[in-house]
Design a protein around this motif. Structure first.
Motif, PDB file in Angstrom:
ATOM      1  N   LYS A   1      -3.370   4.183  -5.922  1.00  0.00           N
ATOM      2  CA  LYS A   1      -3.507   3.155  -6.956  1.00  0.00           C
ATOM      3  C   LYS A   1      -4.963   2.734  -7.052  1.00  0.00           C
ATOM      4  CE  LYS A   1      -0.775   1.539  -9.120  1.00  0.00           C
ATOM      5  NZ  LYS A   1       0.192   0.451  -8.919  1.00  0.00           N
TER       6      LYS A   1
ATOM      7  N   ASP B   1      -4.703  -0.998 -11.325  1.00  0.00           N
ATOM      8  CA  ASP B   1      -3.334  -0.788 -11.815  1.00  0.00           C
ATOM      9  C   ASP B   1      -3.060   0.653 -12.238  1.00  0.00           C
ATOM     10  OD1 ASP B   1      -2.713  -3.489 -11.452  1.00  0.00           O
ATOM     11  OD2 ASP B   1      -3.462  -4.020 -13.450  1.00  0.00           O
TER      12      ASP B   1
ATOM     13  N   ALA C   1      -2.498   4.767 -11.629  1.00  0.00           N
ATOM     14  CA  ALA C   1      -1.892   5.639 -10.618  1.00  0.00           C
ATOM     15  C   ALA C   1      -2.472   7.042 -10.734  1.00  0.00           C
ATOM     16  CB  ALA C   1      -0.373   5.683 -10.791  1.00  0.00           C
TER      17      ALA C   1
END
Length: 208
Positions: free
Chosen positions: A108, A111, A113
């Motif tokens: 992460k 925010d 991925a």
């Protein structure tokens, strides 16, 4: 140079000068007819590579263990690729303890991925591992800093280094070219335009 792209909306002025707020009238010099007026915004010129991550090894295992080392290095790998500061964390579907391990991990970046396929071989004190990602982080701050540096190195006219305002502050893209462009005006009056590309080693600028 391609025709002006009206669909991109307002554009972002990236200048090495100190931040002084919005400038909706910035244009290329009048002696450069190839560069139409393009409004933009000034942004900070601070170098973005000093990151506040990755997290301490104690967040995911005892310091010094193979598991902790790999988890920490995965975060650092994403930070290095992004070239920008962020809070980072990582989760994997398997523990890196001993033997040959193949795991799917997700780093992460704030925010965002970044999934990775990780392969590790662990025996006694020996550890080898590799991580493969198919996407990378695009940070507008990093792109701006890099493009400004290129413009200065190429003796571009002051204040003409700009990039698409549609570029997000931070986003994940597959490795390769993105929809975004940057440009500047040379001392001779011609316009140099490049397409922003996300790579495993960071941001590059490709021929438009």
């Amino acid at each position: 140079m391609r025709p002006f792209r009206v669909s991109l909306g307002p554009l972002l002025l990236l200048a090495l000068a100190a931040c002084s707020g919005p400038d909706t009238t910035a244009t290329a010099p009048s002696s450069s007819p190839a560069a139409p007026p393009r409004p933009g915004l000034l942004v900070s010129s601070a170098h973005p590579y000093t990151a506040d991550g990755p997290a301490a090894p104690t967040d995911y295992g005892a310091p010094g263990t193979p598991h902790a080392k790999i988890m920490r290095e995965l975060q650092q790998q994403v930070l290095n690729q992004a070239g920008a500061p962020a809070h980072t964390s990582v989760t994997c579907d398997k523990k890196f303890i001993t033997g040959n391990v193949k795991a799917k991990c997700t780093v992460k970046f704030d925010d965002l991925a970044v999934p990775m396929d990780v392969t590790a071989s662990i025996a006694d004190r020996y550890l080898t591992w590799s991580a493969i990602a198919s996407v990378g982080v695009l940070s507008r701050t990093n792109v701006g800093w890099l493009w400004n540096s290129k413009a200065v190195n190429d003796n571009a006219r002051l204040g003409t280094a700009m990039c698409d305002a549609a570029m997000p502050d931070q986003a994940v893209f597959p490795f390769g070219t993105t929809p975004f462009f940057c440009w500047y005006t040379t001392a001779e009056g011609s316009v140099v335009e490049k397409q922003v590309s996300v790579g495993r080693r960071g941001i590059t600028f490709e021929k438009a």
